[in-house]
Design a protein around this motif. Structure first.
Motif, PDB file in Angstrom:
ATOM      1  N   TYR A  33      35.952  50.907  38.557  1.00  0.00           N
ATOM      2  CA  TYR A  33      34.986  50.368  39.512  1.00  0.00           C
ATOM      3  C   TYR A  33      35.605  50.363  40.907  1.00  0.00           C
ATOM      4  O   TYR A  33      36.801  50.098  41.051  1.00  0.00           O
ATOM      5  CB  TYR A  33      34.618  48.910  39.164  1.00  0.00           C
ATOM      6  CG  TYR A  33      34.356  48.629  37.704  1.00  0.00           C
ATOM      7  CD1 TYR A  33      35.400  48.498  36.792  1.00  0.00           C
ATOM      8  CD2 TYR A  33      33.051  48.474  37.239  1.00  0.00           C
ATOM      9  CE1 TYR A  33      35.159  48.227  35.462  1.00  0.00           C
ATOM     10  CE2 TYR A  33      32.807  48.196  35.899  1.00  0.00           C
ATOM     11  CZ  TYR A  33      33.864  48.069  35.018  1.00  0.00           C
ATOM     12  OH  TYR A  33      33.625  47.797  33.701  1.00  0.00           O
ATOM     13  N   TYR A  35      35.233  48.610  44.798  1.00  0.00           N
ATOM     14  CA  TYR A  35      34.647  47.542  45.610  1.00  0.00           C
ATOM     15  C   TYR A  35      35.153  47.676  47.036  1.00  0.00           C
ATOM     16  O   TYR A  35      36.269  48.132  47.276  1.00  0.00           O
ATOM     17  CB  TYR A  35      35.043  46.155  45.090  1.00  0.00           C
ATOM     18  CG  TYR A  35      34.442  45.771  43.764  1.00  0.00           C
ATOM     19  CD1 TYR A  35      34.973  46.238  42.561  1.00  0.00           C
ATOM     20  CD2 TYR A  35      33.335  44.918  43.709  1.00  0.00           C
ATOM     21  CE1 TYR A  35      34.420  45.876  41.347  1.00  0.00           C
ATOM     22  CE2 TYR A  35      32.776  44.546  42.498  1.00  0.00           C
ATOM     23  CZ  TYR A  35      33.334  45.021  41.326  1.00  0.00           C
ATOM     24  OH  TYR A  35      32.775  44.655  40.127  1.00  0.00           O
ATOM     25  N   GLN A  37      35.734  45.326  50.552  1.00  0.00           N
ATOM     26  CA  GLN A  37      35.749  43.979  51.128  1.00  0.00           C
ATOM     27  C   GLN A  37      36.018  44.077  52.626  1.00  0.00           C
ATOM     28  O   GLN A  37      37.137  44.351  53.055  1.00  0.00           O
ATOM     29  CB  GLN A  37      36.805  43.100  50.463  1.00  0.00           C
ATOM     30  CG  GLN A  37      36.782  41.662  50.956  1.00  0.00           C
ATOM     31  CD  GLN A  37      37.878  40.821  50.341  1.00  0.00           C
ATOM     32  OE1 GLN A  37      38.903  41.322  49.897  1.00  0.00           O
ATOM     33  NE2 GLN A  37      37.668  39.507  50.302  1.00  0.00           N
ATOM     34  N   GLN A  41      34.719  39.019  54.494  1.00  0.00           N
ATOM     35  CA  GLN A  41      33.567  39.182  53.601  1.00  0.00           C
ATOM     36  C   GLN A  41      33.993  39.076  52.136  1.00  0.00           C
ATOM     37  O   GLN A  41      35.175  39.124  51.814  1.00  0.00           O
ATOM     38  CB  GLN A  41      32.923  40.551  53.838  1.00  0.00           C
ATOM     39  CG  GLN A  41      32.504  40.813  55.270  1.00  0.00           C
ATOM     40  CD  GLN A  41      31.376  39.920  55.710  1.00  0.00           C
ATOM     41  OE1 GLN A  41      30.401  39.739  54.990  1.00  0.00           O
ATOM     42  NE2 GLN A  41      31.488  39.337  56.895  1.00  0.00           N
ATOM     43  N   ASP A  42      33.002  38.940  51.266  1.00  0.00           N
ATOM     44  CA  ASP A  42      33.296  38.986  49.840  1.00  0.00           C
ATOM     45  C   ASP A  42      33.264  40.443  49.381  1.00  0.00           C
ATOM     46  O   ASP A  42      32.621  41.288  50.003  1.00  0.00           O
ATOM     47  CB  ASP A  42      32.296  38.145  49.056  1.00  0.00           C
ATOM     48  CG  ASP A  42      30.860  38.549  49.343  1.00  0.00           C
ATOM     49  OD1 ASP A  42      30.204  39.064  48.425  1.00  0.00           O
ATOM     50  OD2 ASP A  42      30.415  38.367  50.492  1.00  0.00           O
ATOM     51  N   PRO A  43      33.950  40.759  48.304  1.00  0.00           N
ATOM     52  CA  PRO A  43      33.937  42.135  47.798  1.00  0.00           C
ATOM     53  C   PRO A  43      32.533  42.567  47.374  1.00  0.00           C
ATOM     54  O   PRO A  43      31.807  41.814  46.738  1.00  0.00           O
ATOM     55  CB  PRO A  43      34.874  42.072  46.587  1.00  0.00           C
ATOM     56  CG  PRO A  43      35.735  40.872  46.831  1.00  0.00           C
ATOM     57  CD  PRO A  43      34.861  39.891  47.530  1.00  0.00           C
ATOM     58  N   PHE A  45      30.293  45.646  45.456  1.00  0.00           N
ATOM     59  CA  PHE A  45      30.419  46.744  44.501  1.00  0.00           C
ATOM     60  C   PHE A  45      29.921  48.042  45.119  1.00  0.00           C
ATOM     61  O   PHE A  45      28.851  48.085  45.726  1.00  0.00           O
ATOM     62  CB  PHE A  45      29.619  46.397  43.241  1.00  0.00           C
ATOM     63  CG  PHE A  45      29.504  47.516  42.257  1.00  0.00           C
ATOM     64  CD1 PHE A  45      28.307  48.189  42.085  1.00  0.00           C
ATOM     65  CD2 PHE A  45      30.599  47.907  41.497  1.00  0.00           C
ATOM     66  CE1 PHE A  45      28.189  49.222  41.174  1.00  0.00           C
ATOM     67  CE2 PHE A  45      30.497  48.938  40.581  1.00  0.00           C
ATOM     68  CZ  PHE A  45      29.290  49.589  40.420  1.00  0.00           C
ATOM     69  N   ASP A  56      27.245  53.322  37.274  1.00  0.00           N
ATOM     70  CA  ASP A  56      26.490  52.354  38.056  1.00  0.00           C
ATOM     71  C   ASP A  56      26.751  52.631  39.541  1.00  0.00           C
ATOM     72  O   ASP A  56      27.828  53.111  39.901  1.00  0.00           O
ATOM     73  CB  ASP A  56      26.915  50.922  37.701  1.00  0.00           C
ATOM     74  CG  ASP A  56      25.850  49.897  38.016  1.00  0.00           C
ATOM     75  OD1 ASP A  56      26.070  48.708  37.735  1.00  0.00           O
ATOM     76  OD2 ASP A  56      24.784  50.283  38.547  1.00  0.00           O
ATOM     77  N   LEU A  88      39.206  46.392  52.974  1.00  0.00           N
ATOM     78  CA  LEU A  88      40.096  46.445  51.813  1.00  0.00           C
ATOM     79  C   LEU A  88      39.286  47.012  50.664  1.00  0.00           C
ATOM     80  O   LEU A  88      38.202  46.507  50.352  1.00  0.00           O
ATOM     81  CB  LEU A  88      40.591  45.035  51.493  1.00  0.00           C
ATOM     82  CG  LEU A  88      41.689  44.858  50.435  1.00  0.00           C
ATOM     83  CD1 LEU A  88      42.932  45.643  50.811  1.00  0.00           C
ATOM     84  CD2 LEU A  88      42.025  43.387  50.290  1.00  0.00           C
ATOM     85  N   PHE A  90      39.029  47.761  46.803  1.00  0.00           N
ATOM     86  CA  PHE A  90      39.580  47.416  45.496  1.00  0.00           C
ATOM     87  C   PHE A  90      39.085  48.382  44.438  1.00  0.00           C
ATOM     88  O   PHE A  90      37.935  48.804  44.443  1.00  0.00           O
ATOM     89  CB  PHE A  90      39.128  46.016  45.077  1.00  0.00           C
ATOM     90  CG  PHE A  90      39.782  44.910  45.828  1.00  0.00           C
ATOM     91  CD1 PHE A  90      39.058  44.178  46.750  1.00  0.00           C
ATOM     92  CD2 PHE A  90      41.103  44.587  45.612  1.00  0.00           C
ATOM     93  CE1 PHE A  90      39.649  43.148  47.449  1.00  0.00           C
ATOM     94  CE2 PHE A  90      41.696  43.559  46.305  1.00  0.00           C
ATOM     95  CZ  PHE A  90      40.971  42.838  47.222  1.00  0.00           C
ATOM     96  N   TYR A 105      38.874  43.431  32.120  1.00  0.00           N
ATOM     97  CA  TYR A 105      38.496  43.741  33.507  1.00  0.00           C
ATOM     98  C   TYR A 105      39.606  43.251  34.438  1.00  0.00           C
ATOM     99  O   TYR A 105      39.868  42.066  34.541  1.00  0.00           O
ATOM    100  CB  TYR A 105      37.194  43.033  33.818  1.00  0.00           C
ATOM    101  CG  TYR A 105      36.312  43.673  34.855  1.00  0.00           C
ATOM    102  CD1 TYR A 105      36.717  43.811  36.174  1.00  0.00           C
ATOM    103  CD2 TYR A 105      35.038  44.103  34.533  1.00  0.00           C
ATOM    104  CE1 TYR A 105      35.879  44.377  37.117  1.00  0.00           C
ATOM    105  CE2 TYR A 105      34.186  44.661  35.474  1.00  0.00           C
ATOM    106  CZ  TYR A 105      34.613  44.796  36.769  1.00  0.00           C
ATOM    107  OH  TYR A 105      33.791  45.344  37.700  1.00  0.00           O
ATOM    108  N   PHE A 107      41.552  43.815  38.411  1.00  0.00           N
ATOM    109  CA  PHE A 107      41.507  44.382  39.754  1.00  0.00           C
ATOM    110  C   PHE A 107      42.892  44.865  40.177  1.00  0.00           C
ATOM    111  O   PHE A 107      43.919  44.272  39.828  1.00  0.00           O
ATOM    112  CB  PHE A 107      41.029  43.342  40.766  1.00  0.00           C
ATOM    113  CG  PHE A 107      39.549  43.092  40.720  1.00  0.00           C
ATOM    114  CD1 PHE A 107      39.012  42.149  39.857  1.00  0.00           C
ATOM    115  CD2 PHE A 107      38.684  43.806  41.541  1.00  0.00           C
ATOM    116  CE1 PHE A 107      37.648  41.919  39.815  1.00  0.00           C
ATOM    117  CE2 PHE A 107      37.324  43.589  41.505  1.00  0.00           C
ATOM    118  CZ  PHE A 107      36.801  42.644  40.633  1.00  0.00           C
ATOM    119  N   GLY A 108      42.909  45.934  40.972  1.00  0.00           N
ATOM    120  CA  GLY A 108      44.120  46.367  41.630  1.00  0.00           C
ATOM    121  C   GLY A 108      44.359  45.554  42.885  1.00  0.00           C
ATOM    122  O   GLY A 108      43.547  44.686  43.242  1.00  0.00           O
TER     123      GLY A 108
END
Lengths: 116, 115
Positions: A33, A35, A37, A41-43, A45, A56, A88, A90, A105, A107-108
């Motif tokens: 996935y 994302y 950011q 702000q919030d991440p 998708f 998706d 950023l 992700f 799940y 995140f990097g």
């Protein structure tokens, strides 16, 4: 334990240039996935891939494209970069079991892209 | 569709005081809930998650959260904060199914611990 690896960690590009971000999922994870950011702000998708197929799609601009390769790593290609693309980015990965439930799940640490 | 609301954008608190960061979610289906912490210029670190079972979930660094289905809340708490807890905290929701596995994040709560 192995984590999600993203490269590069930092990237500086000029407007209208292109950038390629790479993501290496956790071994045996089949889904990746992306994302974005923005500052403060919030991440959000962007897009995801399962077994090398797009699964998706979120708020990914048409200037961006992505793919997942046979070794399950993924690349996010960004063209005609704009100042507003500074963010950023992700990557996350997960695996799907036989019941199609999602596990692991993770995140990097992200790639920080600065467009100047 | 799912969404997350973090009611407080900024929370200042004195060192060693308790803190609660609020999170409410909306979803028409069962969801899984997460709290992530992000330190300045760093990535997202998982604090804790609720998938099923006990509604009180304990995470790393002394944090815990309680899932309340009737109030659609998943508030994060810590009984005594440290300076090192200063960071941005994100609540997130997902369905974790093959047709709905992206994360929806709240807008974040900036926790500042005051010496």
């Amino acid at each position: 334990a192995a984590g999600v690896i993203q490269s590069p960690r930092h990237l500086i590009k000029e407007k209208r240039e292109t950038a390629t971000l790479k993501c290496y999922p956790i071994p045996r994870h089949d889904t990746v996935y992306w994302y974005q950011q923005g500052p403060g702000q919030d991440p959000q998708f962007l897009i995801s891939f399962y077994e090398k197929m797009q699964s998706d799609k979120g708020s990914i601009p048409d200037r961006f494209s992505a793919q997942q390769f046979s070794d399950y790593h993924s690349e996010l290609n960004m063209s005609s970069l704009e100042l507003g693309d500074s963010a950023l980015y992700f990557c996350a990965s997960s695996r799907r079991d036989r019941a199609n439930e999602i596990y692991g799940y993770t995140f990097g640490s992200g790639t920080r892209l600065t467009v100047v | 569709a799912q969404s997350v609301t973090q009611l407080d954008s900024q929370v200042p608190v004195f060192e060693e005081a308790p803190v609660e960061l609020r999170c409410n979610y909306s979803s028409s289906v069962s969801v899984y809930l997460f709290w992530y912490v992000q330190y300045p210029n760093q990535g997202l670190q998982l604090l804790l998650k609720y998938l099923s079972g006990s509604t009180l979930v304990k995470g790393i660094n002394g944090f815990e959260a309680e899932f309340n289905k009737s109030q659609t809340s998943f508030h994060l708490r810590k009984p005594s904060v440290h300076i090192s807890d200063t960071a941005e905290y994100f609540c997130a929701v997902t369905r974790l199914t093959n047709t709905g596995n992206q994360f929806y994040f709240g807008t974040g709560t900036s926790l500042t611990v005051i010496p």
